[in-house]
Design a protein around this motif. Structure first.
Motif, PDB file in Angstrom:
ATOM      1  N   LEU A 234      39.753 -48.075   5.039  1.00 49.11           N
ATOM      2  CA  LEU A 234      38.475 -48.363   4.501  1.00 49.11           C
ATOM      3  C   LEU A 234      37.806 -47.465   3.492  1.00 49.11           C
ATOM      4  CD1 LEU A 234      36.526 -49.924   7.530  1.00 49.11           C
ATOM      5  CD2 LEU A 234      38.004 -50.985   5.780  1.00 49.11           C
ATOM      6  N   GLU A 329      46.862 -54.893   8.110  1.00 49.97           N
ATOM      7  CA  GLU A 329      45.461 -54.905   7.422  1.00 49.97           C
ATOM      8  C   GLU A 329      44.885 -56.238   7.559  1.00 49.97           C
ATOM      9  OE1 GLU A 329      46.089 -53.785   3.400  1.00 49.97           O
ATOM     10  OE2 GLU A 329      47.155 -51.722   3.717  1.00 49.97           O
ATOM     11  N   TYR A 333      40.797 -56.972   8.346  1.00 55.67           N
ATOM     12  CA  TYR A 333      40.235 -57.743   7.153  1.00 55.67           C
ATOM     13  C   TYR A 333      39.533 -59.224   7.815  1.00 55.67           C
ATOM     14  CZ  TYR A 333      41.614 -55.383   2.943  1.00 55.67           C
ATOM     15  OH  TYR A 333      41.869 -54.503   1.763  1.00 55.67           O
ATOM     16  N   HIS A 370      35.218 -57.933  -0.438  1.00 56.88           N
ATOM     17  CA  HIS A 370      36.725 -57.957  -0.734  1.00 56.88           C
ATOM     18  C   HIS A 370      37.030 -57.013  -2.127  1.00 56.88           C
ATOM     19  CE1 HIS A 370      40.302 -59.718  -2.789  1.00 56.88           C
ATOM     20  NE2 HIS A 370      40.765 -59.812  -1.867  1.00 56.88           N
ATOM     21  N   LEU A 373      36.762 -53.470  -0.639  1.00 59.18           N
ATOM     22  CA  LEU A 373      38.130 -53.127  -0.110  1.00 59.18           C
ATOM     23  C   LEU A 373      39.205 -52.944  -1.094  1.00 59.18           C
ATOM     24  CD1 LEU A 373      37.721 -55.678   2.981  1.00 59.18           C
ATOM     25  CD2 LEU A 373      37.692 -52.919   2.929  1.00 59.18           C
ATOM     26  N   ASN A 374      39.466 -53.716  -2.182  1.00 57.55           N
ATOM     27  CA  ASN A 374      40.424 -53.435  -3.151  1.00 57.55           C
ATOM     28  C   ASN A 374      40.077 -52.330  -4.206  1.00 57.55           C
ATOM     29  OD1 ASN A 374      41.927 -55.421  -1.661  1.00 57.55           O
ATOM     30  ND2 ASN A 374      41.694 -57.032  -3.136  1.00 57.55           N
TER      31      ASN A 374
END
Length: 1962
Positions: A234, A329, A333, A370, A373-374
């Motif tokens: 994270l 993962e 998520y 999201h 996280l990316n």
């Protein structure tokens, strides 16, 4: 100083009292607990400082320090002083200027205490400095915690107490060290190692100190915790670790989005428990439980985001739930997405009622998460995407929830407490439905607060738009006011500046903003809603009526004749009517949605316009074609033998065919529901277009079609019902009126008895209307009656097929008792595995024809559970100790071999019967054996008695010789039994004597007194002598054995008598016997088997115990899912809302009462058997002994458990936990442990008990939402302490409450009991007050975030549960997992038992009425009709389904008054599935007095009227198919509307008859009929006794009684109910429903009506009854009475009395019922003392002046003003309708004045005008008297009396003159009264409806005086017959017997209760 410390037990020392106003150092009822101690201190022991009553603004910060100070004060006084000092410092820092309420007094009190204790505590200090003192205490506690970290159950409470104290001491130590400087901070790191010794937790101790607790050792919990703690990969981890070392996914979400700490902690535990419970079911297929499987996470993802994905699909948006490809993962998520949704939901407050709004918020936040996280980069800023509102403290609450909450709050304030029109404000549904449109995305993210969604148009905008201000500004300013005086001035100046700037900019801003208003639906007060929502039903009924009238007019002899071309063409004219109805529907739709025209989608506007256009086209085309082609058709011949004859058609037929094409499409979709479901839920363009025309495109209400089988079932039901209804209507209602109608039309009546206003109307249309109107109303209403009939038939058949009532008596229970273990194992014992070959097979008659194989320990588990049930009966005092012994089953190792020793009540009298049979038996042994064996219970009794005697003698007799002798006797007996020679070698005639001797011996053994040794020896010798000498034919061998030690010759044939030394020597017997439980139980059981006679056949004697045990036995043979193991079952919570209801009766309440008898006295008389059992359990003979032995708390509990109190509800719900612990024990324990019993294991404090507790905690949570608990604590309300004591008694009970601080901050708090105090666990700040809408759903909503599990049971405050029913909770929860249909159920309905129906007749009627609805009614609703909703609080909800779809109720003010049913509506509209199950029941209390029942009925009627206006009913009515729509209508609002129609029918009939009589039409028609001998005409005029059909609505109740009690008993009960005036009660109740339903639809005014839950049957005063029923019943009763009297007066000359009686007897009954039922059902109403009190109170009330502050129960004027409150806010249309309805009262005057003798039979209109002159004269005279009273009565009283005398003499002289000159007769005076009294009342009603106009004139005061005179007159008329009857003593006795017949049957003492008040007064 010793290093070993001990945690001492609680003590009761330290209480103080103060008189008058309670101070801050005051009495605390909490037992103060002595803490960890080194030694006892002598000397002075100061009073504990009150730690409970604190200022609300300080309580959360300082309470823990004061509590710990009280705990340790006696042992560590200096540390206690420092804790208090620290609390003072914290309080001072929080409020330096003491601005908060009560802060100044608290500081003063605490400072005085500190000054008092300072010197004394320094002297008692053990170390040189305070720092050392605190360190010493802290280290001692820390060492204790380390040493006892893995404690057993016995030390757990002590360890929790130690942790709490150490945590507080550490905080004080840190503060002291910080202030002391660097020197004091030496070695701080060593101390800081255990900074968090105590972290309050709810269920899971997630802090490091709780890792060793049993629940944390469960592998599923470990797996869930590990998954939540997986933060690998994270972003921002380093930043978060700077703030918190140990973190998890929820900490990361909190850091990113700014959620509250309490919310994070709450939802962390929530998700862990959900994961663990889901994982343990999924992992049953796997071998690894230690790792969280993907199946559990996927299941939760599907449940949580089903609504969100559907929402995205509906709006054409892509879901923002995006998962990575890597499996490792992906799980992380998924947990983040679930956690994010839970955190949003947990902090959303009132926004939780708006599920699609939550979807909108989640949609944007999920996108942000999201992107983070990316590591995505924003295209606008070029930086990494971060949350729009950041992660600051409370960022989410302040920036997201508060703006939306502000809109909700401001809109709700426009409601004006239910008085404003619904169209002027947006409720929860309106605001939520904005998010059903793509336009919601224009709000943006971050949200644009200048968007129109956030704009709230004030109701006073037209007058002053500049006063609009947001709630947040007010709240923030309010918080700033509490700083200091200077800040206050600055704030006022700032406010002025802000307001000035606001005024300057508001005009420009408001020109830009636009109030969105309603979007899809507007609630308008109109009866047209019923037609609009159910237009297909009304069209069907109207068209059917038209077709039947046409068919009847042709006098058809056969139904086939309808296909005749001429007849068929006329019948087909119904399609013209259909087109007109569709046009009306289209126009009504436009009228109702007109206020949404500005916000409505353009396509919807086009659709409404097109519908009107097409409807108008068809309305023109069809009549044109019909007129042009009438009798012009083309015919084609068919086959010669065809029943159709010729087939003909015309152009009109072709037009009709085209007209019906859309109906053909609907028919296809109805027959194939899967196609319709696909079309409605599909997003394909073609299907969207098709759906656009038929239904509005809404997010809810799509795809509700049922399966083909369900469709077939409810279609068959309604086809049969409609065929029956239409056949009956045709043959008995319509066809008989056709011929009389023709005759009436032919008869020409020209001579009327009055001035005919419409003389040119032909065919006597008025007479035809008067005859047909009531019949047409009955036609529209009687479908409800037919529904009741078919409900009885189908519901009864369903009940029979599902084994309801199979065991309904004790005899049935005994006959099938031995089959209970098998049924119990089949239902309640989990199978070993899913592949178990013994698992029961699901088929319909499973329990009748299929026996469950018995397992090794199957009997043991049944016996253990059965004994627990019986023990619970004893704990509830339903049975006595003796009954408990008779009903329990012994537990022994024999059970493992399948040998069961059945309970004694089952074997009662069997042994004595067997002895009687054996004594008199003549024949062979085999025949005797076969005869006894035939009765299995008898055989078991004989066998067990023999074995028990053998076992007891084996222990009692220890001498060698004696043992050999006894052994020989038993061997002899057994040998004879084996050789079938018992009757030959034993004399059975002596068995009775042997039984007597054995009873004497056993009684001595039971007593066990050493001085009875000789008596025991003598008894043994007597038995021996009896057996050997009298019974045994050849007893010589036994006697030889006795003589052998004395060397007597073996060949001797004579045996000496028994020597006295046998059994007499010291070592011969062991007496008293060893005092062991097993042996004592054997002896007691043996004694019972020998002595219990026929009386045991009636055990249990308590009626409630009989009912409960019979129902439990019956339920085992019903269709129940197999129970899983506790570990694999669904987890669930119970939620109970509580406001101000009684928690537990106080001692004062028990023993005193001002208005009626005391509660304790009442309970003793109503529950005499339970009172006797209670005294036996307490070991006392009377209540005085309870006071002496300080058992008042036990008495309080006993009484509270029999009232409708919170303590009763909590006890009942906590049976769930008790049952789960027992079942978990049975699931996991070994055979030996099971044999010892669960109680022994629980007392043993071993690992198994801890494991069982852990499973129960994981599966069950109980939350009571005590909304006012915080304010009650701060105000010192005793109820707060009662709630705390409940939490202490039930440690797993949780209390949620709302705390309101003075600065306007609201918080939701969850608390539990720790160390004898309430401990705050979670605190979640709210955006504002949670009470915006209806109170109860808002109360539920704030507490629902603290519930756990996959299911939620909503339990009301007046409900109860039982141990035996709680055992079935696993089975019920399995219904959620049963795949019996397309979707699993979302609401599980359970049956209710009304526990308040056992005393008064009213309570009995109400209980039967409720029971029939909760059983046979809901049974039919669920299957086959598929329209069951949520009607009460035993129902179980699919918790995740409902928390993602708006909750378990709706809360919009007024419209959601009946909040429960809207949960069912919402669930159904969102494709949920509601079922009903009758194998489990929950207790429920109901009101027992008529006034309370009427208030409840009024509230329900109000709620149904609001449902009529609601969008939910509209959408259900429009979206259901035709037959399901009929089910919905007749089971919801249709019942109330039909009740209203039935009442209106009475009025229409009577006013029609009045018209016929007064106009002279009826006389003319009857005379003409007699002259021409036309019988049908006279029959038609006298065939209106249709009211009696309503009796058929009671059929479901009779059917259900027949099922569950037997049909003979049902008939007896029904007859008895009628004798106890049940018809009077139900007729009166019908009037209540009709009145409040109709009035609320017209004028509004729906509100919650508190009924009170009193336990005492009390007398209601005449004034109270008049206030409650004056307008709803008394006035209507007087009106009916007047109609009947007038009708009787003027029909006598031409109609016989018998015809009059047949026509009107039911209406007479209704009239008298409405007038006198409140007095018939009022206890002591005919007591002369009560009569005199009522009369005095009535006169005082009627004359008392009203005004501000005077309640309506004190003054008639205040009541009168309040009674018209519904008219003050009524619309113009409603006022006009009220005026038009009031005009009916003028028909009396118009008709009667033409029948006066003084009129001289003149028909001139002048006669009517002159009558108004008389009325005006009367009004002027009354006005003159009123003015004279005002001007002269005070100072010129004599003149005023002369003035009244002059007026009186003038009136008399006028009457005398008129009688002489104009022939005024006495009959004329009576007729004038009958004419003018209704006119006066009509004028009053008109004036009230026009109050806004008349109030400004002098007429209003005159109206008030006139209304007061009318009310006084009506009161006198009602009071007179009651007073007359009170002279007859038999009337009072008869009333008492009628009201309390059930109590008399139970031999209860009612008279002392009714006379209790008089005795006390005397």
């Amino acid at each position: 100083m010793s290093s070993e410390i001990v945690v001492a037990e609680p003590t009761g020392e330290g209480t103080s009292s103060s008189g008058g106003r309670r101070g801050y150092v005051s009495t605390s009822r909490i037992p103060f607990t002595r803490s960890i101690t080194y030694r006892e201190h002598g000397g002075h022991r100061p009073e504990p400082f009150d730690s409970e009553k604190l200022p609300i603004s300080l309580v959360s910060e300082i309470q823990k320090f004061l509590r710990v100070a009280n705990l340790i004060e006696h042992e560590e006084p200096r540390v206690a002083y420092l804790c208090r000092f620290h609390a003072f410092a914290v309080a001072h820092n929080l409020d330096k200027n003491s601005n908060g309420r009560g802060v100044r007094q608290f500081k003063t009190s605490l400072l005085q205490r500190l000054e008092q204790d300072e010197k004394l505590t320094i002297e008692q200090r053990k170390d040189k400095s305070d720092i050392r003192e605190i360190k010493r205490v802290y280290r001692a506690y820390r060492d204790y915690i380390i040493k006892h970290g893995e404690c057993n159950l016995e030390d757990r409470e002590k360890l929790i107490r130690a942790r709490a104290i150490a945590s507080v001491v550490f905080e004080v130590l840190r503060t002291v060290c910080t202030e002391a400087g660097s020197q004091a901070l030496a070695n701080w790191d060593a101390i800081n190692g255990m900074s968090e010794l105590f972290v309050p937790y709810n269920i899971l101790p997630l802090d490091p100190g709780g890792a060793n607790q049993a629940i944390m050792q469960l592998p599923e919990i470990k797996a869930a915790v590990a998954a939540v703690c997986n933060i690998r990969g994270l972003p921002f981890l380093e930043d978060i670790r700077r703030q918190k070392a140990c973190m998890d996914l929820f900490d990361w979400l909190q850091f990113c989005f700014g959620f509250q700490k309490g919310n994070v902690a709450n939802q962390r535990e929530h998700l862990i428990l959900l994961l663990a419970n889901t994982h343990v079911r999924q992992s049953s297929k796997q071998t690894n439980r230690s790792k969280l499987g993907d199946g559990a996470v996927n299941e939760l993802m599907k449940k949580f985001f089903k609504n969100y994905t559907n929402w995205c699909k509906f709006l054409g948006r892509n879901s923002n739930i995006r998962l990575p490809y890597l499996k490792q993962e992906a799980q992380q998520y998924k947990l983040l997405y679930i956690g994010l949704y839970l955190l949003i939901w947990g902090e959303a407050a009132n926004v939780r009622f708006m599920p699609e709004c939550l979807c909108y918020i989640f949609h944007h936040m999920a996108y942000e998460m999201h992107s983070m996280l990316n590591g995505d980069v924003s295209m606008t800023t070029g930086e990494k995407v971060m949350p729009a509102y950041g992660g600051a403290r409370e960022s989410f609450l302040n920036n997201v929830i508060t703006p939306i909450y502000r809109v909700i709050y401001e809109e709700a304030m426009k409601n004006k407490n239910g008085m404003a029109d619904h169209s002027t404000w947006r409720n929860y549904d309106d605001l939520n439905e904005y998010f059903w449109s793509p336009e919601c995305f224009t709000i943006g993210w971050p949200m644009r607060e200048d968007h129109n969604f956030f704009y709230v148009q004030s109701l006073n905008d037209r007058k002053d738009k500049n006063r609009h201000r947001s709630i947040t500004t007010i709240q923030y300013k309010k918080r700033e006011r509490n700083q200091n005086a200077q800040a206050k001035k600055r704030e006022e100046n700032e406010n002025e500046k802000v307001e000035g700037a606001f005024r300057a900019t508001t005009k420009e801003e408001e020109q830009k903003k636009k109030w969105l208003g309603k979007t899809y639906f507007v609630e308008i007060r109109s009866f047209w809603h019923i037609f609009r929502s159910f237009d297909r039903m009304w069209s069907f009924l109207i068209l059917s009526l038209q077709a039947m009238i046409i068919m009847a007019s042709y006098d058809l002899e056969s139904p086939i004749q309808v296909f005749d071309a001429t007849i068929l063409e006329d019948v087909m004219s119904i399609f013209i009517t259909s087109a007109i109805l569709k046009l009306i529907q289209a126009v009504v739709d436009i009228i109702f949605v007109w206020k949404t025209r500005c916000t409505m989608d353009s396509s919807q506007i086009v659709k409404h316009a097109l519908r009107v256009v097409f409807a108008m086209i068809w309305t023109i085309i069809l009549p044109v074609f019909y007129a042009s082609s009438r009798r012009k058709y083309t015919c084609y011949p068919t086959e010669s033998d065809s029943w159709l004859g010729e087939w003909c058609y015309s152009s009109y037929t072709v037009a009709v065919a085209f007209y019906l094409m859309t109906n053909a499409v609907d028919m296809v979709l109805f027959i194939v529901p899967a196609v319709g479901r696909f079309i409605e839920t599909s997003n394909f363009q073609i299907f969207t277009i098709l759906s656009w025309w038929t239904q509005p495109r809404l997010y809810v209400g799509r795809g509700m079609q049922e399966s083909q089988v369900s469709l077939l079932k409810y279609t068959l039901f309604w086809v049969l019902l409609l065929l029956s209804k239409l056949s009956f209507s045709y043959n008995f209602e319509i066809k008989p009126l056709i011929a009389p109608t023709r005759q009436i039309m032919k008869i020409g009546v020209k001579d009327y008895d009055w001035h005919e206003l419409f003389p040119r109307v032909k065919s006597n249309a008025g007479a035809i209307a008067a005859i047909w109107a009531p019949i047409i109303l009955v036609y529209f209403m009687d479908t409800q009656i037919w529904y009741s009939v078919f409900c009885s038939i189908f519901g009864g058949l369903y009940g029979i097929l599902h084994h309801l009532g199979e065991i309904r008596t004790l005899g049935m229970l005994r006959s099938r008792f031995q089959s209970l273990p098998s049924a119990f194992n089949s239902c309640l014992i989990p199978p070993p595995s899913k592949n178990d070959p013994d698992k029961k097979i699901k088929f319909f008659f499973q329990h009748r024809f299929w026996k469950v194989p018995e397992k090794k320990n199957s009997f043991v588990k049944f016996v253990l559970v059965w004994n627990h049930i019986i023990t619970s009966f004893r704990e509830e005092d339903l049975i006595s100790n003796r009954e408990m012994d008779l009903m329990k089953i012994p537990v022994s190792t024999e059970l493992f071999s399948g040998v069961v020793r059945w309970p004694v009540f089952l074997l009662a009298n069997k042994f004595s019967t067997a002895l009687s049979i054996a004594t008199d038996f003549v024949g062979k042994d085999k025949n005797l054996y076969r005869k006894i064996k035939k009765d299995n219970d008898m055989y078991c009794a004989v066998k067990e008695c023999y074995e028990l005697l053998k076992d007891i003698l084996d222990i009692l007799v220890v001498g060698d010789l004696e043992r050999r002798i006894i052994s020989c006797i038993f061997d002899e007996i057994e040998e004879n039994i084996r050789r079938s020679s018992l009757l030959e070698n034993f004399k059975m005639s002596e068995l009775t004597s042997l039984l007597t001797k054995c009873i004497e011996l056993v009684e001595l053994l039971v007593a066990g007194n050493e001085q009875d040794h000789v008596a025991v020896v003598k008894a043994l010798q007597d038995i021996f002598e009896l057996v050997t000498n009298d019974m045994m034919v050849n007893g010589s061998r036994i006697l030889d054995l006795l003589c052998s030690p004395q060397h007597i010759d073996e060949e001797a044939h004579f045996v000496n008598p028994i020597e006295p030394q046998l059994f007499a020597s010291e070592p011969s017997i062991h007496f008293p016997l060893p005092n062991t439980d097993l042996l004592n139980e054997k002896i007691k059981r043996f004694h019972l088997l020998l002595t219990v006679k026929d009386t045991a056949l009636d055990l249990p004697s308590n009626l409630d115990a009989r009912r409960r045990i019979s129902f439990f036995a019956t339920s085992l043979f019903m269709d129940i899912p197999t129970a899983p193991k506790v570990r694999n079952m669904l987890s669930f919570s119970v939620l109970t809302p509580h406001l101000m209801e009684e928690v537990i009766f106080s001692t004062k309440e028990l023993h005193s009462s001002q208005d009626e008898v005391s509660i304790s006295f009442y309970m003793e008389k109503i529950y005499p058997d339970e009172w006797k059992n209670f005294l036996e359990r307490m070991g006392n003979k009377n209540s005085d002994g309870l006071k002496v032995e300080n058992k008042e708390d036990d008495l309080r509990n006993w009484a509270s458990y029999r009232g409708q109190t919170l303590s009763r509800t909590v006890r009942g719900m906590m049976y769930y936990r008790k049952a789960l612990k027992l079942q978990a024990f049975l699931d996991t324990a070994e055979d030996e442990e099971i044999l010892h019993g669960y109680d022994a294991i629980e007392r043993g404090n071993d690992t198994l008990s801890a494991h069982v507790d852990a499973l129960a905690d994981m599966k069950f949570t109980y939350v009571v939402s005590c909304q006012l608990f915080g304010s009650q604590k701060s105000s010192g309300d005793p109820q707060a302490q009662d709630i705390i004591e409940l939490m202490i008694r039930y440690p797993s009970l949780r209390v949620a409450y709302v705390e309101e601080k003075e600065d306007g901050v609201y918080s939701s708090i969850l608390a539990k009991a720790i160390n004898g105090y309430d401990q705050e666990i979670y605190r979640i700040k709210l955006p504002g007050s949670p009470n915006i809408g209806e109170g109860k759903p808002e109360n539920q909503n704030h507490a629902i975030i603290f519930t756990r599990g996959e299911a939620l049971q909503a339990i009301d405050m007046n409900q109860d549960s039982y141990m035996e029913e709680a055992l079935k909770i696993r089975n019920v929860l399995q219904e959620f997992l049963e795949n019996r249909r397309r979707h699993p159920p979302t609401i599980l309905g359970l049956r209710e038992h009304i526990f308040t129906g056992s005393v008064s007749s009213l309570a009995w009627f109400m209980s039967y009425q409720e029971a029939s609805f909760a059983t046979i009614g809901q049974r039919l609703l669920a299957n086959p009709l598929r329209v069951r909703f949520h009607y009460g609080h035993p129902d179980l909800f699919d918790r995740i389904f409902h928390l993602t779809r708006g909750g378990i109720s709706k809360a919009s003010k007024t419209i959601n008054l009946s909040e429960d049913v809207f949960a069912g509506f919402n669930s159904t509209l969102r494709k949920g599935y509601v079922t009903s199950h009758e194998y489990m029941q929950v207790g429920k209390g109901r009101d027992v007095g008529l006034n309370q029942i009427s208030k409840f009925e009024a509230k329900v009627a109000n709620g149904n009227s609001e449902q009529t206006l609601s969008r939910d009913i509209y959408r259900l009515g429009r979206r259901f198919d035709f037959f399901r729509m009929l089910s919905c209508y007749f089971t919801t609002i249709g019942f109330y509307f039909n009740s209203l129609i039935s009442i209106i029918g009475i009025y229409v009939f009577l006013y029609g008859q009045l018209y016929l009589v007064l106009s002279g039409l009826e006389r003319a028609l009857l005379l003409e009929a007699r002259m021409k001998n036309i019988q049908s005409l006279e029959t038609a005029l006298a065939s209106q006794s249709f009211i009696q059909l309503g009796l058929l609505t009671g059929l479901p109740m009779v059917m259900e009684l027949g099922l569950e009690r037997g049909f003979l008993n049902a008939i007896k009960d029904f007859v008895l109910m009628q004798l106890q005036l049940a018809a009077v009660f139900f007729t009166f109740s019908l009037g209540t429903k009709a009145h409040y339903y109709g009035r609320t639809i017209l004028h509004g005014g729906a509100k919650y009506r508190p009924t009170g839950r009193k336990v005492v049957v009390f007398h209601a005063s005449f004034t109270e009854n008049y206030r409650l029923y004056s307008r709803s019943h008394f006035m209507k009763g007087f009106e009916l009475l007047l109609l009947l009297v007038v009708y009787n007066l003027f029909r006598r000359s031409y109609q016989n009395s018998m015809a009059y009686v047949l026509i009107t007897y039911a209406i007479w009954f209704t009239s008298l019922t409405w007038m006198f039922a409140p007095f018939l059902f009022n206890p002591s109403q005919f007591d002369w003392g009560k009569i005199m009190e009522d009369w005095k109170e009535w006169n005082k009330w009627i004359k008392q002046q009203g005004g501000l502050g005077i309640q309506q129960d004190k003054s008639w004027q205040s009541w009168w003003n309040d009674e018209q409150s519904h008219l003050r806010h009524s619309g113009l249309a409603s006022r006009l309708i009220e005026i038009l309805v009031s005009l009916r009262f003028f028909i009396y005057q118009y008709g009667l004045v033409y029948h006066l003798d003084i009129s001289g039979k003149s028909k001139n209109f002048i006669v009517y005008v002159l009558s108004w002159v008389v009325i005006i004269t009367i009004f002027l005279l009354v006005k003159a008297v009123n003015i004279g009273r005002q001007l002269l009565s005070a100072n010129h009283h004599f003149v005023f009396r002369l003035f009244k005398a002059f007026l009186f003499l003038g009136i008399l002289s006028t009457i005398f003159t008129l009688s002489l000159i104009c022939k005024l007769s006495l009959r004329d005076l009576i007729v004038c009264c009958l004419a003018f009294l209704p006119t006066g009342w009509g004028l009053i009603l008109v004036a009230q409806a026009l109050r806004p106009y008349t109030e400004k004139t002098g007429l209003w005061e005159f109206t008030r005086v006139f209304a007061q005179a009318y009310d006084y007159s009506m009161g006198v008329v009602l009071f007179a017959p009651i007073a007359c009857l009170a002279w007859l003593p038999i009337i009072s006795a008869f009333q008492t017997r009628v009201l309390f017949n059930e109590a008399f049957n139970r031999r209860l003492q009612i008279q002392p209760i009714l006379g209790g008040k008089e005795k006390k007064d005397a």
